[in-house]
Scaffold this motif. Sequence first.
Motif, PDB file in Angstrom:
ATOM      1  N   LEU A 279       0.834  -1.200   0.000  1.00 29.77           N
ATOM      2  CA  LEU A 279       0.000   0.000   0.000  1.00 29.77           C
ATOM      3  C   LEU A 279       0.874   1.258   0.000  1.00 29.77           C
ATOM      4  CD1 LEU A 279      -2.647   1.569   0.236  1.00 29.77           C
ATOM      5  CD2 LEU A 279      -2.571   1.189   2.712  1.00 29.77           C
ATOM      6  N   GLU A 280       1.882   1.284   0.852  1.00 31.43           N
ATOM      7  CA  GLU A 280       2.769   2.454   0.936  1.00 31.43           C
ATOM      8  C   GLU A 280       3.462   2.709  -0.405  1.00 31.43           C
ATOM      9  OE1 GLU A 280       3.215   4.610   3.265  1.00 31.43           O
ATOM     10  OE2 GLU A 280       2.417   3.729   5.098  1.00 31.43           O
ATOM     11  N   ASP A 281       3.801   1.651  -1.099  1.00 36.97           N
ATOM     12  CA  ASP A 281       4.433   1.789  -2.405  1.00 36.97           C
ATOM     13  C   ASP A 281       3.483   2.422  -3.415  1.00 36.97           C
ATOM     14  OD1 ASP A 281       6.742   1.243  -4.161  1.00 36.97           O
ATOM     15  OD2 ASP A 281       5.344  -0.100  -5.179  1.00 36.97           O
ATOM     16  N   GLU A 282       2.213   1.984  -3.386  1.00 37.39           N
ATOM     17  CA  GLU A 282       1.200   2.547  -4.283  1.00 37.39           C
ATOM     18  C   GLU A 282       0.948   4.020  -3.942  1.00 37.39           C
ATOM     19  OE1 GLU A 282       0.556   0.755  -6.714  1.00 37.39           O
ATOM     20  OE2 GLU A 282      -0.474  -1.125  -6.318  1.00 37.39           O
ATOM     21  N   LEU A 283       0.836   4.329  -2.661  1.00 39.34           N
ATOM     22  CA  LEU A 283       0.588   5.714  -2.242  1.00 39.34           C
ATOM     23  C   LEU A 283       1.750   6.613  -2.660  1.00 39.34           C
ATOM     24  CD1 LEU A 283      -0.963   5.297   1.340  1.00 39.34           C
ATOM     25  CD2 LEU A 283      -2.144   5.615  -0.842  1.00 39.34           C
ATOM     26  N   SER A 284       2.958   6.099  -2.531  1.00 35.38           N
ATOM     27  CA  SER A 284       4.143   6.868  -2.915  1.00 35.38           C
ATOM     28  C   SER A 284       4.114   7.216  -4.402  1.00 35.38           C
ATOM     29  CB  SER A 284       5.409   6.072  -2.588  1.00 35.38           C
ATOM     30  OG  SER A 284       6.558   6.771  -3.001  1.00 35.38           O
ATOM     31  N   THR A 285       3.686   6.266  -5.230  1.00 32.97           N
ATOM     32  CA  THR A 285       3.584   6.513  -6.672  1.00 32.97           C
ATOM     33  C   THR A 285       2.564   7.610  -6.961  1.00 32.97           C
ATOM     34  OG1 THR A 285       4.148   4.212  -7.176  1.00 32.97           O
ATOM     35  CG2 THR A 285       3.025   5.464  -8.910  1.00 32.97           C
ATOM     36  N   ILE A 286       1.420   7.537  -6.296  1.00 32.32           N
ATOM     37  CA  ILE A 286       0.362   8.538  -6.499  1.00 32.32           C
ATOM     38  C   ILE A 286       0.831   9.910  -6.030  1.00 32.32           C
ATOM     39  CG2 ILE A 286      -1.947   9.246  -5.748  1.00 32.32           C
ATOM     40  CD1 ILE A 286      -2.613   6.183  -5.603  1.00 32.32           C
ATOM     41  N   ILE A 287       1.448   9.972  -4.858  1.00 30.61           N
ATOM     42  CA  ILE A 287       1.925  11.239  -4.291  1.00 30.61           C
ATOM     43  C   ILE A 287       2.993  11.871  -5.185  1.00 30.61           C
ATOM     44  CG2 ILE A 287       3.248  12.218  -2.359  1.00 30.61           C
ATOM     45  CD1 ILE A 287       1.782  10.066  -0.589  1.00 30.61           C
ATOM     46  N   THR A 288       3.848  11.054  -5.770  1.00 30.18           N
ATOM     47  CA  THR A 288       4.938  11.550  -6.610  1.00 30.18           C
ATOM     48  C   THR A 288       4.432  12.097  -7.937  1.00 30.18           C
ATOM     49  OG1 THR A 288       6.485   9.964  -5.635  1.00 30.18           O
ATOM     50  CG2 THR A 288       7.093  10.910  -7.774  1.00 30.18           C
ATOM     51  N   HIS A 289       3.469  11.424  -8.547  1.00 27.29           N
ATOM     52  CA  HIS A 289       3.080  11.749  -9.922  1.00 27.29           C
ATOM     53  C   HIS A 289       1.811  12.596 -10.054  1.00 27.29           C
ATOM     54  CE1 HIS A 289       6.110   9.179 -11.827  1.00 27.29           C
ATOM     55  NE2 HIS A 289       5.884   8.317 -10.848  1.00 27.29           N
ATOM     56  N   LEU A 290       0.792  12.351  -9.219  1.00 29.23           N
ATOM     57  CA  LEU A 290      -0.513  12.973  -9.467  1.00 29.23           C
ATOM     58  C   LEU A 290      -0.516  14.504  -9.337  1.00 29.23           C
ATOM     59  CD1 LEU A 290      -3.455  12.773 -10.198  1.00 29.23           C
ATOM     60  CD2 LEU A 290      -3.981  12.158  -7.830  1.00 29.23           C
ATOM     61  N   PRO A 291       0.004  15.091  -8.252  1.00 26.50           N
ATOM     62  CA  PRO A 291      -0.068  16.560  -8.145  1.00 26.50           C
ATOM     63  C   PRO A 291       0.618  17.285  -9.300  1.00 26.50           C
ATOM     64  CG  PRO A 291       0.564  15.587  -6.045  1.00 26.50           C
ATOM     65  CD  PRO A 291       0.640  14.501  -7.064  1.00 26.50           C
ATOM     66  N   LYS A 292       1.786  16.808  -9.711  1.00 23.66           N
ATOM     67  CA  LYS A 292       2.504  17.444 -10.826  1.00 23.66           C
ATOM     68  C   LYS A 292       1.723  17.290 -12.127  1.00 23.66           C
ATOM     69  CE  LYS A 292       7.024  16.643  -8.700  1.00 23.66           C
ATOM     70  NZ  LYS A 292       8.262  15.846  -8.734  1.00 23.66           N
ATOM     71  N   LEU A 293       1.079  16.140 -12.277  1.00 22.42           N
ATOM     72  CA  LEU A 293       0.267  15.895 -13.474  1.00 22.42           C
ATOM     73  C   LEU A 293      -0.933  16.843 -13.518  1.00 22.42           C
ATOM     74  CD1 LEU A 293      -0.127  14.089 -15.971  1.00 22.42           C
ATOM     75  CD2 LEU A 293      -1.365  12.476 -14.501  1.00 22.42           C
ATOM     76  N   LEU A 294      -1.557  17.069 -12.358  1.00 21.14           N
ATOM     77  CA  LEU A 294      -2.698  17.989 -12.294  1.00 21.14           C
ATOM     78  C   LEU A 294      -2.269  19.406 -12.648  1.00 21.14           C
ATOM     79  CD1 LEU A 294      -4.384  16.690  -9.004  1.00 21.14           C
ATOM     80  CD2 LEU A 294      -5.220  16.355 -11.339  1.00 21.14           C
ATOM     81  N   ASP A 295      -1.109  19.825 -12.141  1.00 21.62           N
ATOM     82  CA  ASP A 295      -0.582  21.155 -12.470  1.00 21.62           C
ATOM     83  C   ASP A 295      -0.345  21.293 -13.968  1.00 21.62           C
ATOM     84  OD1 ASP A 295      -0.471  22.844 -10.290  1.00 21.62           O
ATOM     85  OD2 ASP A 295       1.462  22.111  -9.588  1.00 21.62           O
ATOM     86  N   MET A 296       0.116  20.209 -14.588  1.00 23.77           N
ATOM     87  CA  MET A 296       0.433  20.225 -16.008  1.00 23.77           C
ATOM     88  C   MET A 296      -0.835  20.225 -16.867  1.00 23.77           C
ATOM     89  SD  MET A 296       2.876  17.555 -18.098  1.00 23.77           S
ATOM     90  CE  MET A 296       1.690  16.211 -18.072  1.00 23.77           C
ATOM     91  N   LYS A 297      -1.819  19.435 -16.457  1.00 20.73           N
ATOM     92  CA  LYS A 297      -3.045  19.280 -17.248  1.00 20.73           C
ATOM     93  C   LYS A 297      -4.003  20.455 -17.070  1.00 20.73           C
ATOM     94  CE  LYS A 297      -2.541  15.027 -18.992  1.00 20.73           C
ATOM     95  NZ  LYS A 297      -2.691  14.694 -20.431  1.00 20.73           N
TER      96      LYS A 297
END
Length: 365
Positions: A279-297
Amino acid sequence: MHKVTLGFLAVHLNHENGYATEIAKRSASFNIECVRFEPTSIDPSTLTINGEKYDSITQTWKIASFSIPTFIYDRCFYNNQQASKKSKPIVDWLKKNPSTTFLGFGLPDKWQIYSNLIDSEPINSYLPETEKLTTSAQIIKHIRTNSSCMLKPISGSRGNGIIAVRQTSNDVNITYHKGHDKKTKSFQSLQLFSDWCDRLIKQQSYLLQPFLSLTDQEGYPFDIRLLLQKDRNGEWILVEKGVRKGYHGSFLSNLNSGGAPISYEEWSKSLTMKQKFLLEDELSTIITHLPKLLDMKFNRLFEVGIDIGFAQDGSTWILDINSKPGRKTFVETKPHLKDVLYESPLAYCHYLMKQRDNKGAEVNE
Protein backbone atom coordinates in the motif's frame (compact mmCIF):
# COMPACT_ATOMS: atom_id res chain seq x y z
CA MET A 1 8.98 42.63 2.11
CA HIS A 2 5.98 44.93 1.57
CA LYS A 3 2.65 44.10 3.18
CA VAL A 4 0.02 42.52 0.95
CA THR A 5 -3.60 41.49 1.36
CA LEU A 6 -4.87 37.92 1.21
CA GLY A 7 -8.59 37.56 0.60
CA PHE A 8 -10.50 34.53 1.88
CA LEU A 9 -13.25 34.04 -0.72
CA ALA A 10 -16.44 32.11 0.11
CA VAL A 11 -20.00 32.00 -1.24
CA HIS A 12 -21.22 32.83 2.28
CA LEU A 13 -19.12 35.17 4.43
CA ASN A 14 -19.04 32.96 7.53
CA HIS A 15 -18.36 29.71 5.68
CA GLU A 16 -15.38 27.94 7.27
CA ASN A 17 -15.29 30.72 9.85
CA GLY A 18 -12.95 28.79 12.14
CA TYR A 19 -10.49 28.03 9.35
CA ALA A 20 -10.44 31.60 8.02
CA THR A 21 -9.98 32.99 11.52
CA GLU A 22 -7.09 30.66 12.38
CA ILE A 23 -5.30 31.71 9.20
CA ALA A 24 -5.94 35.39 9.94
CA LYS A 25 -4.61 35.02 13.51
CA ARG A 26 -1.24 33.99 12.09
CA SER A 27 -1.14 36.47 9.19
CA ALA A 28 0.65 39.34 11.02
CA SER A 29 3.81 37.25 11.46
CA PHE A 30 3.87 36.83 7.65
CA ASN A 31 3.31 40.58 7.10
CA ILE A 32 -0.02 39.75 5.44
CA GLU A 33 -3.36 41.45 6.02
CA CYS A 34 -6.42 39.18 5.85
CA VAL A 35 -9.84 40.08 4.53
CA ARG A 36 -12.80 37.90 3.64
CA PHE A 37 -15.64 38.50 1.23
CA GLU A 38 -18.34 37.00 -0.97
CA PRO A 39 -18.11 37.16 -4.79
CA THR A 40 -21.42 39.03 -4.90
CA SER A 41 -20.10 41.74 -2.54
CA ILE A 42 -17.95 43.29 -5.30
CA ASP A 43 -19.40 46.56 -6.60
CA PRO A 44 -19.07 46.26 -10.41
CA SER A 45 -18.96 50.03 -10.94
CA THR A 46 -16.21 50.88 -8.41
CA LEU A 47 -14.62 47.40 -7.93
CA THR A 48 -14.73 47.98 -4.18
CA ILE A 49 -15.78 45.20 -1.82
CA ASN A 50 -17.95 45.26 1.27
CA GLY A 51 -16.58 42.49 3.43
CA GLU A 52 -14.64 42.00 6.66
CA LYS A 53 -11.05 42.77 7.63
CA TYR A 54 -9.25 40.94 10.42
CA ASP A 55 -8.08 43.15 13.27
CA SER A 56 -4.98 41.51 14.74
CA ILE A 57 -5.14 43.72 17.86
CA THR A 58 -8.70 42.77 18.89
CA GLN A 59 -8.46 39.40 17.06
CA THR A 60 -11.89 39.91 15.51
CA TRP A 61 -13.33 40.38 12.04
CA LYS A 62 -14.62 43.90 11.40
CA ILE A 63 -16.89 45.20 8.65
CA ALA A 64 -14.80 47.05 6.07
CA SER A 65 -14.65 48.28 2.49
CA PHE A 66 -11.54 47.50 0.46
CA SER A 67 -10.28 47.01 -3.09
CA ILE A 68 -9.89 43.59 -4.70
CA PRO A 69 -7.08 41.79 -2.82
CA THR A 70 -3.81 41.09 -4.60
CA PHE A 71 -3.98 37.43 -3.48
CA ILE A 72 -7.13 35.32 -3.14
CA TYR A 73 -7.71 31.99 -1.41
CA ASP A 74 -10.75 30.53 -3.15
CA ARG A 75 -12.90 28.43 -0.80
CA CYS A 76 -16.15 28.71 -2.75
CA PHE A 77 -18.30 25.58 -2.79
CA TYR A 78 -21.07 25.63 -5.35
CA ASN A 79 -24.50 23.99 -5.34
CA ASN A 80 -27.84 24.69 -6.98
CA GLN A 81 -28.76 27.53 -4.65
CA GLN A 82 -29.13 31.05 -6.00
CA ALA A 83 -26.04 32.42 -4.21
CA SER A 84 -23.85 29.80 -5.91
CA LYS A 85 -25.32 30.49 -9.34
CA LYS A 86 -24.55 34.19 -8.95
CA SER A 87 -21.08 33.63 -7.45
CA LYS A 88 -19.46 31.26 -9.95
CA PRO A 89 -19.32 33.62 -12.99
CA ILE A 90 -17.92 36.38 -10.76
CA VAL A 91 -15.17 34.07 -9.50
CA ASP A 92 -14.40 33.04 -13.09
CA TRP A 93 -14.08 36.75 -13.96
CA LEU A 94 -11.81 37.37 -10.96
CA LYS A 95 -9.49 34.56 -12.06
CA LYS A 96 -8.92 36.41 -15.34
CA ASN A 97 -8.05 39.67 -13.56
CA PRO A 98 -4.31 40.25 -14.22
CA SER A 99 -3.87 42.26 -11.00
CA THR A 100 -5.08 39.38 -8.82
CA THR A 101 -3.29 36.12 -8.03
CA PHE A 102 -5.25 33.09 -6.83
CA LEU A 103 -3.39 30.66 -4.57
CA GLY A 104 -4.94 27.92 -6.68
CA PHE A 105 -7.33 27.89 -9.62
CA GLY A 106 -9.22 24.75 -8.69
CA LEU A 107 -10.12 21.74 -10.80
CA PRO A 108 -12.86 21.13 -13.38
CA ASP A 109 -15.60 18.54 -12.90
CA LYS A 110 -14.91 14.85 -12.30
CA TRP A 111 -15.48 13.84 -15.92
CA GLN A 112 -12.96 16.37 -17.23
CA ILE A 113 -10.43 15.24 -14.63
CA TYR A 114 -10.93 11.58 -15.60
CA SER A 115 -10.76 12.36 -19.34
CA ASN A 116 -7.46 14.21 -18.87
CA LEU A 117 -5.85 11.55 -16.67
CA ILE A 118 -6.99 8.29 -18.26
CA ASP A 119 -4.11 8.24 -20.79
CA SER A 120 -1.44 9.25 -18.27
CA GLU A 121 0.74 6.51 -16.86
CA PRO A 122 1.15 5.43 -14.11
CA ILE A 123 -1.86 7.28 -12.66
CA ASN A 124 -4.40 5.79 -15.07
CA SER A 125 -3.96 2.33 -13.52
CA TYR A 126 -5.49 3.68 -10.27
CA LEU A 127 -8.63 5.13 -11.90
CA PRO A 128 -11.83 3.07 -11.73
CA GLU A 129 -13.39 2.51 -15.15
CA THR A 130 -15.69 5.49 -15.64
CA GLU A 131 -18.26 6.52 -18.20
CA LYS A 132 -20.44 9.59 -18.50
CA LEU A 133 -24.07 8.70 -17.97
CA THR A 134 -26.39 9.70 -20.78
CA THR A 135 -29.09 7.01 -20.64
CA SER A 136 -30.49 4.49 -18.18
CA ALA A 137 -29.55 1.71 -20.62
CA GLN A 138 -25.90 2.11 -19.53
CA ILE A 139 -26.80 1.34 -15.92
CA ILE A 140 -28.99 -1.63 -16.81
CA LYS A 141 -26.27 -3.08 -19.02
CA HIS A 142 -23.75 -2.70 -16.20
CA ILE A 143 -25.86 -4.27 -13.44
CA ARG A 144 -26.85 -7.19 -15.68
CA THR A 145 -23.17 -8.06 -15.93
CA ASN A 146 -21.91 -7.00 -12.49
CA SER A 147 -25.13 -6.82 -10.38
CA SER A 148 -24.06 -3.45 -8.92
CA CYS A 149 -22.61 -0.03 -9.77
CA MET A 150 -22.06 3.47 -8.39
CA LEU A 151 -23.53 6.71 -9.71
CA LYS A 152 -21.59 9.87 -8.86
CA PRO A 153 -22.59 13.47 -9.64
CA ILE A 154 -20.07 14.99 -12.03
CA SER A 155 -19.82 18.11 -9.88
CA GLY A 156 -20.54 16.57 -6.48
CA SER A 157 -18.42 16.73 -3.33
CA ARG A 158 -18.47 15.43 0.26
CA GLY A 159 -20.39 12.32 -0.76
CA ASN A 160 -23.47 14.30 -1.74
CA GLY A 161 -25.63 12.64 -4.39
CA ILE A 162 -23.66 9.37 -4.66
CA ILE A 163 -25.97 6.41 -5.31
CA ALA A 164 -25.25 2.70 -4.97
CA VAL A 165 -27.27 0.47 -7.32
CA ARG A 166 -27.71 -3.27 -6.73
CA GLN A 167 -29.74 -5.80 -8.66
CA THR A 168 -31.21 -8.84 -6.91
CA SER A 169 -33.26 -11.70 -8.33
CA ASN A 170 -36.48 -9.80 -7.59
CA ASP A 171 -35.78 -6.09 -7.91
CA VAL A 172 -33.30 -3.23 -8.19
CA ASN A 173 -32.31 -1.38 -5.03
CA ILE A 174 -30.73 2.04 -4.72
CA THR A 175 -29.02 3.41 -1.61
CA TYR A 176 -27.96 6.98 -0.98
CA HIS A 177 -27.20 9.29 1.93
CA LYS A 178 -29.05 12.36 3.12
CA GLY A 179 -26.56 13.73 5.61
CA HIS A 180 -25.77 10.97 8.09
CA ASP A 181 -28.98 9.07 7.25
CA LYS A 182 -28.93 6.21 4.76
CA LYS A 183 -31.96 5.97 2.46
CA THR A 184 -33.05 3.04 0.31
CA LYS A 185 -35.56 2.59 -2.49
CA SER A 186 -36.62 -0.53 -4.41
CA PHE A 187 -37.96 -0.97 -7.93
CA GLN A 188 -39.91 -4.10 -8.77
CA SER A 189 -39.12 -3.94 -12.48
CA LEU A 190 -36.32 -2.72 -14.72
CA GLN A 191 -38.81 -0.45 -16.49
CA LEU A 192 -39.69 1.38 -13.26
CA PHE A 193 -36.00 1.69 -12.46
CA SER A 194 -35.25 2.91 -15.98
CA ASP A 195 -37.93 5.60 -15.73
CA TRP A 196 -36.48 6.77 -12.42
CA CYS A 197 -32.95 6.90 -13.90
CA ASP A 198 -34.09 8.97 -16.86
CA ARG A 199 -35.61 11.52 -14.48
CA LEU A 200 -32.42 11.54 -12.42
CA ILE A 201 -30.18 12.17 -15.44
CA LYS A 202 -32.32 15.14 -16.47
CA GLN A 203 -31.77 16.75 -13.05
CA GLN A 204 -27.96 16.64 -13.09
CA SER A 205 -25.02 14.95 -14.81
CA TYR A 206 -23.70 11.65 -13.42
CA LEU A 207 -20.80 9.28 -13.85
CA LEU A 208 -21.12 5.50 -13.83
CA GLN A 209 -18.45 3.45 -12.04
CA PRO A 210 -18.13 -0.13 -10.77
CA PHE A 211 -19.11 -0.77 -7.16
CA LEU A 212 -15.77 -1.40 -5.46
CA SER A 213 -15.53 -3.51 -2.30
CA LEU A 214 -13.96 -0.89 -0.03
CA THR A 215 -14.72 -2.18 3.46
CA ASP A 216 -12.42 -3.38 6.22
CA GLN A 217 -12.45 -6.88 7.70
CA GLU A 218 -15.34 -5.93 9.98
CA GLY A 219 -17.45 -4.61 7.10
CA TYR A 220 -16.99 -0.87 7.76
CA PRO A 221 -16.47 1.35 4.70
CA PHE A 222 -13.32 3.47 4.77
CA ASP A 223 -11.03 5.53 2.61
CA ILE A 224 -7.59 7.09 2.96
CA ARG A 225 -7.33 10.85 2.63
CA LEU A 226 -4.04 12.30 1.41
CA LEU A 227 -3.56 16.03 1.93
CA LEU A 228 -0.91 17.54 -0.34
CA GLN A 229 0.04 21.19 -0.52
CA LYS A 230 2.73 23.39 -2.00
CA ASP A 231 5.22 24.63 0.56
CA ARG A 232 6.97 28.01 0.92
CA ASN A 233 9.23 27.03 -1.98
CA GLY A 234 6.35 26.12 -4.29
CA GLU A 235 7.11 22.38 -4.05
CA TRP A 236 4.47 19.71 -3.54
CA ILE A 237 4.66 17.96 -0.16
CA LEU A 238 2.54 15.39 1.61
CA VAL A 239 1.13 17.13 4.69
CA GLU A 240 -0.48 14.05 6.20
CA LYS A 241 -2.39 10.83 5.62
CA GLY A 242 -5.63 10.10 7.44
CA VAL A 243 -8.46 7.58 7.34
CA ARG A 244 -12.21 8.13 7.35
CA LYS A 245 -14.36 5.26 8.54
CA GLY A 246 -18.08 5.04 7.85
CA TYR A 247 -20.72 3.27 9.88
CA HIS A 248 -21.75 -0.37 9.49
CA GLY A 249 -24.13 -0.89 6.58
CA SER A 250 -23.12 2.36 4.88
CA PHE A 251 -21.14 2.51 1.64
CA LEU A 252 -19.64 5.96 2.24
CA SER A 253 -16.94 7.09 4.62
CA ASN A 254 -17.20 10.87 4.07
CA LEU A 255 -17.48 12.79 7.33
CA ASN A 256 -20.50 14.57 5.88
CA SER A 257 -22.21 11.17 5.53
CA GLY A 258 -21.57 9.95 9.06
CA GLY A 259 -17.94 8.89 8.81
CA ALA A 260 -15.43 9.38 11.62
CA PRO A 261 -11.73 10.29 11.30
CA ILE A 262 -8.97 8.05 12.63
CA SER A 263 -5.21 8.36 12.26
CA TYR A 264 -3.51 6.46 9.46
CA GLU A 265 -1.09 4.97 12.00
CA GLU A 266 -3.93 3.56 14.10
CA TRP A 267 -5.79 2.15 11.09
CA SER A 268 -2.69 0.60 9.48
CA LYS A 269 -2.03 -1.54 12.57
CA SER A 270 -4.64 -3.94 11.18
CA LEU A 271 -2.54 -4.56 8.04
CA THR A 272 0.03 -7.27 7.61
CA MET A 273 3.61 -6.17 6.93
CA LYS A 274 3.22 -7.18 3.28
CA GLN A 275 -0.10 -5.32 2.88
CA LYS A 276 1.35 -2.18 4.42
CA PHE A 277 4.49 -2.30 2.27
CA LEU A 278 2.50 -2.73 -0.95
CA LEU A 279 0.00 0.00 0.00
CA GLU A 280 2.77 2.45 0.94
CA ASP A 281 4.43 1.79 -2.41
CA GLU A 282 1.20 2.55 -4.28
CA LEU A 283 0.59 5.71 -2.24
CA SER A 284 4.14 6.87 -2.92
CA THR A 285 3.58 6.51 -6.67
CA ILE A 286 0.36 8.54 -6.50
CA ILE A 287 1.92 11.24 -4.29
CA THR A 288 4.94 11.55 -6.61
CA HIS A 289 3.08 11.75 -9.92
CA LEU A 290 -0.51 12.97 -9.47
CA PRO A 291 -0.07 16.56 -8.15
CA LYS A 292 2.50 17.44 -10.83
CA LEU A 293 0.27 15.90 -13.47
CA LEU A 294 -2.70 17.99 -12.29
CA ASP A 295 -0.58 21.16 -12.47
CA MET A 296 0.43 20.22 -16.01
CA LYS A 297 -3.04 19.28 -17.25
CA PHE A 298 -4.94 22.10 -15.57
CA ASN A 299 -4.16 25.50 -14.07
CA ARG A 300 -1.96 26.07 -11.04
CA LEU A 301 -3.07 24.44 -7.78
CA PHE A 302 -2.11 25.11 -4.17
CA GLU A 303 -3.53 21.98 -2.54
CA VAL A 304 -5.35 18.73 -3.26
CA GLY A 305 -7.17 16.18 -1.16
CA ILE A 306 -6.89 12.72 -2.73
CA ASP A 307 -9.31 10.03 -1.57
CA ILE A 308 -7.89 6.53 -1.89
CA GLY A 309 -9.79 3.26 -1.84
CA PHE A 310 -7.96 0.18 -0.62
CA ALA A 311 -9.90 -2.92 -1.64
CA GLN A 312 -9.89 -6.27 0.16
CA ASP A 313 -8.05 -7.82 -2.80
CA GLY A 314 -5.18 -5.35 -2.24
CA SER A 315 -6.00 -3.10 -5.22
CA THR A 316 -5.63 0.65 -4.75
CA TRP A 317 -7.97 3.19 -6.33
CA ILE A 318 -8.17 6.97 -6.69
CA LEU A 319 -11.77 7.68 -5.73
CA ASP A 320 -11.81 11.47 -5.79
CA ILE A 321 -9.52 14.47 -6.23
CA ASN A 322 -10.56 17.65 -4.45
CA SER A 323 -8.86 21.02 -4.94
CA LYS A 324 -10.65 22.51 -1.89
CA PRO A 325 -10.07 19.82 0.73
CA GLY A 326 -11.32 19.99 4.30
CA ARG A 327 -9.03 19.53 7.28
CA LYS A 328 -11.27 17.97 9.90
CA THR A 329 -9.72 14.51 9.47
CA PHE A 330 -6.30 15.89 10.41
CA VAL A 331 -7.28 18.52 12.98
CA GLU A 332 -9.12 15.88 15.02
CA THR A 333 -6.53 13.11 14.77
CA LYS A 334 -3.31 15.20 14.70
CA PRO A 335 -3.89 18.37 16.79
CA HIS A 336 -0.17 19.17 16.64
CA LEU A 337 -0.58 19.81 12.91
CA LYS A 338 -2.80 22.86 13.44
CA ASP A 339 -0.03 25.43 12.96
CA VAL A 340 1.14 23.72 9.78
CA LEU A 341 -2.41 23.56 8.39
CA TYR A 342 -3.25 27.18 9.20
CA GLU A 343 0.09 28.69 8.19
CA SER A 344 0.48 26.89 4.86
CA PRO A 345 -1.76 29.27 2.82
CA LEU A 346 0.24 32.20 4.22
CA ALA A 347 3.60 30.55 3.48
CA TYR A 348 2.53 29.75 -0.09
CA CYS A 349 1.21 33.30 -0.50
CA HIS A 350 4.74 34.48 0.40
CA TYR A 351 6.13 32.28 -2.38
CA LEU A 352 3.68 33.74 -4.90
CA MET A 353 4.60 37.26 -3.73
CA LYS A 354 8.24 36.60 -4.52
CA GLN A 355 7.34 35.14 -7.93
CA ARG A 356 5.19 38.16 -8.71
CA ASP A 357 7.89 40.61 -7.59
CA ASN A 358 10.53 38.81 -9.67
CA LYS A 359 8.34 38.99 -12.79
CA GLY A 360 7.76 42.69 -12.16
CA ALA A 361 11.49 43.28 -11.83
CA GLU A 362 12.15 41.47 -15.13
CA VAL A 363 9.58 43.61 -16.91
CA ASN A 364 11.15 46.81 -15.59
CA GLU A 365 14.71 45.87 -16.56
